[in-house]
Write an enzyme that holds these catalytic residues in place. Structure first.
Site, short mmCIF file in Angstrom:
data_model
loop_
_atom_site.label_atom_id
_atom_site.label_comp_id
_atom_site.label_asym_id
_atom_site.label_seq_id
_atom_site.Cartn_x
_atom_site.Cartn_y
_atom_site.Cartn_z
N GLN A 32 36.79 54.62 48.17
CA GLN A 32 35.58 53.85 47.92
C GLN A 32 34.96 53.45 49.26
OE1 GLN A 32 35.15 49.59 46.66
NE2 GLN A 32 34.54 50.50 44.71
N TYR A 51 26.70 44.14 46.45
CA TYR A 51 26.80 44.69 47.80
C TYR A 51 25.46 45.33 48.16
CZ TYR A 51 31.79 43.75 47.47
OH TYR A 51 33.00 43.12 47.33
N ARG A 56 43.57 44.82 37.45
CA ARG A 56 44.55 43.75 37.25
C ARG A 56 45.79 44.22 36.49
NH1 ARG A 56 39.56 41.61 37.46
NH2 ARG A 56 39.20 39.56 38.41
N CYS A 106 49.56 41.86 32.02
CA CYS A 106 48.50 41.10 32.67
C CYS A 106 47.97 40.02 31.73
CB CYS A 106 47.36 42.05 33.08
SG CYS A 106 45.95 41.23 33.82
N CYS A 158 44.37 36.18 34.04
CA CYS A 158 44.21 34.82 34.57
C CYS A 158 43.44 34.80 35.88
CB CYS A 158 45.58 34.18 34.77
SG CYS A 158 46.61 35.00 36.01
#
Length: 371
Positions: A100, A170, A321, A343, A346
């Protein structure tokens, strides 16, 4: 066999399944952005965990711009050899990897006052209130060329493609946004003009890497606020991306850590979902274009992912996550253990020291002590 565990194509890239590790900032690179043993270990663990495609954490494309500590770099040729080691490590474990690339811009509070931060216009970022420098035409061209050169370095490093980060407020997203882009030249005003920066990045990258090297683009479905980029505009952008040769689209949001609290709310005619926050938007775009669409955000249940795969044209499913919590989650699901990810959504993994699961790390420590 479940569709999500079958092979698929993104451009000329063959993936062994439909699972993608979405780009995740690890905060484990050196100050200059170089690889460390910890960072190699993270990607080794992910590749062994069964995911078809890994997207790296974002890499900065010019040395003077770094929106976060410990992020990877791709701003000169000194990175190529160490990334060749990284891509070899991933390929040896039957996974694929793309890098990326990003210019963070004003969505940052890191080292403010110590560097010039570019923006399309003199409009502070809504979340950080950071003010950037409105770019000159020469500065726009400088960043366009920096993206292109970084894309070439990724190819030389053995990456299977790049993901251009055009989401999450961005710099590219800000050029696309009518709220942030108040320019009156050829880069502002109409959507056609606001797309020009991103289009030039893709076109200049293609000149350096050729037509066969996969280029993906990550976009915000809608900005979720009045006066921001709308879903209608994003659909137009996606069609343009297909037209100029982009190989795949990742449809995200711009509401880090808040999406779970917005489930059930509708924006631009579509509703945020409990499983796959933004997949309604991705499903529409997957009908608009004939290139792969990847949905990201809020995917924890294999049954829900399979239902989306069967009922839409969405091709791949990106998780962050859940893989921080369980790097071997895809292998677990494929082995027949279909229980939900551990997961807990949270967002405690989003720490100042980087993104990592603190809940299950503590759980594993307690279990080890009991054993």
């Amino acid at each position: 066999m479940s569709k999500v565990f079958t092979q698929t194509q993104i451009g000329n890239l063959t993936l062994k399944n439909r699972f993608v590790r979405s780009a995740t900032w690890e905060n484990m690179a050196t100050e200059e952005g170089h690889m460390t043993d910890k960072l190699y270990g993270i990607y080794k663990e992910l590749a062994e965990g069964g995911v078809g495609l890994i997207v790296t954490g974002y890499a900065n494309i010019v040395p003077e711009e770094k929106p976060n500590a410990g992020m990877m770099g791709m701003y000169d040729d000194s990175f190529i050899e160490e990334y060749q080691a990284l891509t070899d490590l991933v390929h040896q474990r039957d996974s694929k990897i793309v890098m990326q690339l990003a210019y963070g811009g004003t969505k940052t509070t890191y080292n403010l006052g110590e560097r010039v931060i570019f923006a399309p216009s003199n409009v502070p970022e809504k979340g950080t209130n950071t003010q950037g420098k409105a770019m000159t035409l020469d500065e726009i061209d400088y960043i366009v060329q920096a993206f292109a050169k970084a894309t070439l370095r990724a190819k030389q490093s053995g990456f299977d493609g790049v993901e251009i980060h055009g989401a999450h407020t961005y710099l590219i997203n800000q050029f696309l946004s009518p709220y942030y882009n108040q320019r009156t030249d050829q880069y502002g005003g109409s959507l056609e003009n606001r797309m020009r920066f991103l289009i030039e990045i893709i076109e200049q990258s293609r000149k350096l890497v050729g037509e066969s090297f996969p280029i993906l683009v990550k976009l915000t479905a809608t900005e979720f606020f009045e006066g921001g980029l709308t879903f209608y505009e994003t659909r137009v952008i996606c069609k343009k991306m297909e037209q100029i040769g982009v190989d795949g689209l990742i449809i995200s949001g711009n509401i880090h850590g808040k999406a779970i609290d917005m489930v059930g709310q509708s924006f631009d005619g579509h509703t945020l979902q409990q499983e796959g926050f933004f997949h309604q938007y991705g499903a529409v775009i997957s009908q608009d274009v004939n290139i792969p669409v990847i949905t990201v955000g809020g995917l924890t249940d294999i049954a829900a992912i399979e239902q989306i795969a069967e009922s839409t044209n969405i091709q791949c499913f990106a998780l962050s996550r859940p893989l921080l919590s369980e790097p071997d989650l895809v292998n677990r699901w494929q082995s027949g253990d279909r229980s939900e990810s551990l997961c807990e959504t949270c967002s405690k993994c989003r720490t100042k020291r980087g993104n990592f699961c603190i809940v299950n790390k503590e759980r594993k420590r307690i279990i080890a002590q009991m054993g």
